[in-house]
Motif scaffolding. Structure first.
Motif, PDB file in Angstrom:
ATOM      1  N   ASP A  90       0.849  -1.240  -0.205  1.00 58.95           N
ATOM      2  CA  ASP A  90      -0.024  -0.144   0.191  1.00 58.95           C
ATOM      3  C   ASP A  90       1.040   1.360  -0.061  1.00 58.95           C
ATOM      4  N   TRP A  91       0.253   2.120  -0.006  1.00 57.47           N
ATOM      5  CA  TRP A  91       0.951   3.618  -0.064  1.00 57.47           C
ATOM      6  C   TRP A  91       0.871   4.061   1.452  1.00 57.47           C
ATOM      7  N   PHE A  92       1.846   4.464   1.897  1.00 57.02           N
ATOM      8  CA  PHE A  92       1.935   5.143   3.273  1.00 57.02           C
ATOM      9  C   PHE A  92       2.623   6.497   3.206  1.00 57.02           C
TER      10      PHE A  92
ATOM     11  N   PRO B  11      -2.976   1.848  -4.546  1.00 52.26           N
ATOM     12  CA  PRO B  11      -3.552   1.880  -3.191  1.00 52.26           C
ATOM     13  C   PRO B  11      -4.404   0.767  -2.716  1.00 52.26           C
TER      14      PRO B  11
ATOM     15  N   SER C 284      -7.116   4.232   0.967  1.00 56.18           N
ATOM     16  CA  SER C 284      -5.938   4.729   1.194  1.00 56.18           C
ATOM     17  C   SER C 284      -5.367   5.582   0.010  1.00 56.18           C
TER      18      SER C 284
ATOM     19  N   GLN D 102      -4.060   9.306   0.551  1.00 54.74           N
ATOM     20  CA  GLN D 102      -2.594   9.570   0.851  1.00 54.74           C
ATOM     21  C   GLN D 102      -1.863  10.252  -0.150  1.00 54.74           C
TER      22      GLN D 102
ATOM     23  N   GLU E 289       4.096  -2.252   4.928  1.00 52.06           N
ATOM     24  CA  GLU E 289       3.807  -1.499   6.056  1.00 52.06           C
ATOM     25  C   GLU E 289       4.882  -1.899   7.327  1.00 52.06           C
TER      26      GLU E 289
END
Length: 164
Positions: A41-43, A148, A152, A155, A58
């Motif tokens: 995912d994008w963080f 994503p 999310s 973000q 993550e």
């Protein structure tokens, strides 16, 4: 009658010549939204006026693509994995593509090099990424898509809003 034959023969020769032309670079995939990759995912993180948008797993060292910026500068530092000796980061989003000259150094955590480049935040491929929420990186003709997970995608917009 002889001229018709020569004209037909010439047309056939030109058609055959055109049929043998092959593209030099991969054809980018267009705007259809790809599916997210499970576990990735994008963080977004922020610290002392610096924003980082990272695609990976993550709380791990498994980073595929990172975007860093100092708030309000309009500049983005790209960080990507590449093969040893590569000197560019090749990105695509919804049919928009861009090749960014990059500096590489051997990665301490992965095979190949860690590539870095500084670009304008309003570069067309990054603005398409901002609108669509996904981006792809091309390495040696292979495309890795960074999408994503549901919920999310905000973000990405938040990151570009911070960068200015």
């Amino acid at each position: 009658m002889r001229w018709i034959w020569l004209g037909t023969l010439g047309l056939a020769g030109m058609t055959a010549a055109c049929a043998n032309v092959s593209p030099v670079t991969p054809t980018p995939i267009t705007t259809a939204s790809p599916a997210p990759t499970p576990g990735y995912d994008w963080f977004l993180s922020q610290d002392s006026g610096i924003a980082r948008l990272a695609y990976g797993v993550e709380a791990s060292d498994d980073l595929k693509l990172g975007l860093d910026c100092s708030a309000g500068t309009g500049k983005v530092d790209l960080v990507a994995l590449g093969k040893s000796g590569m000197s560019e980061i090749y990105l695509e989003s919804g049919g928009e593509t861009e090749r960014f000259p990059a500096e590489g150094e051997p990665s301490q955590l992965h095979d190949g090099d860690l590539l870095t480049a500084t670009v304008e935040a309003d570069t067309p491929v990054l603005q398409r990424f901002r609108r669509l929420g996904w981006i792809a990186q091309w390495v040696d003709g292979e495309r890795a898509v960074y999408v994503p997970q549901p919920g999310s995608a905000t973000q990405v917009e938040r990151f570009f809003g911070l960068c200015g």
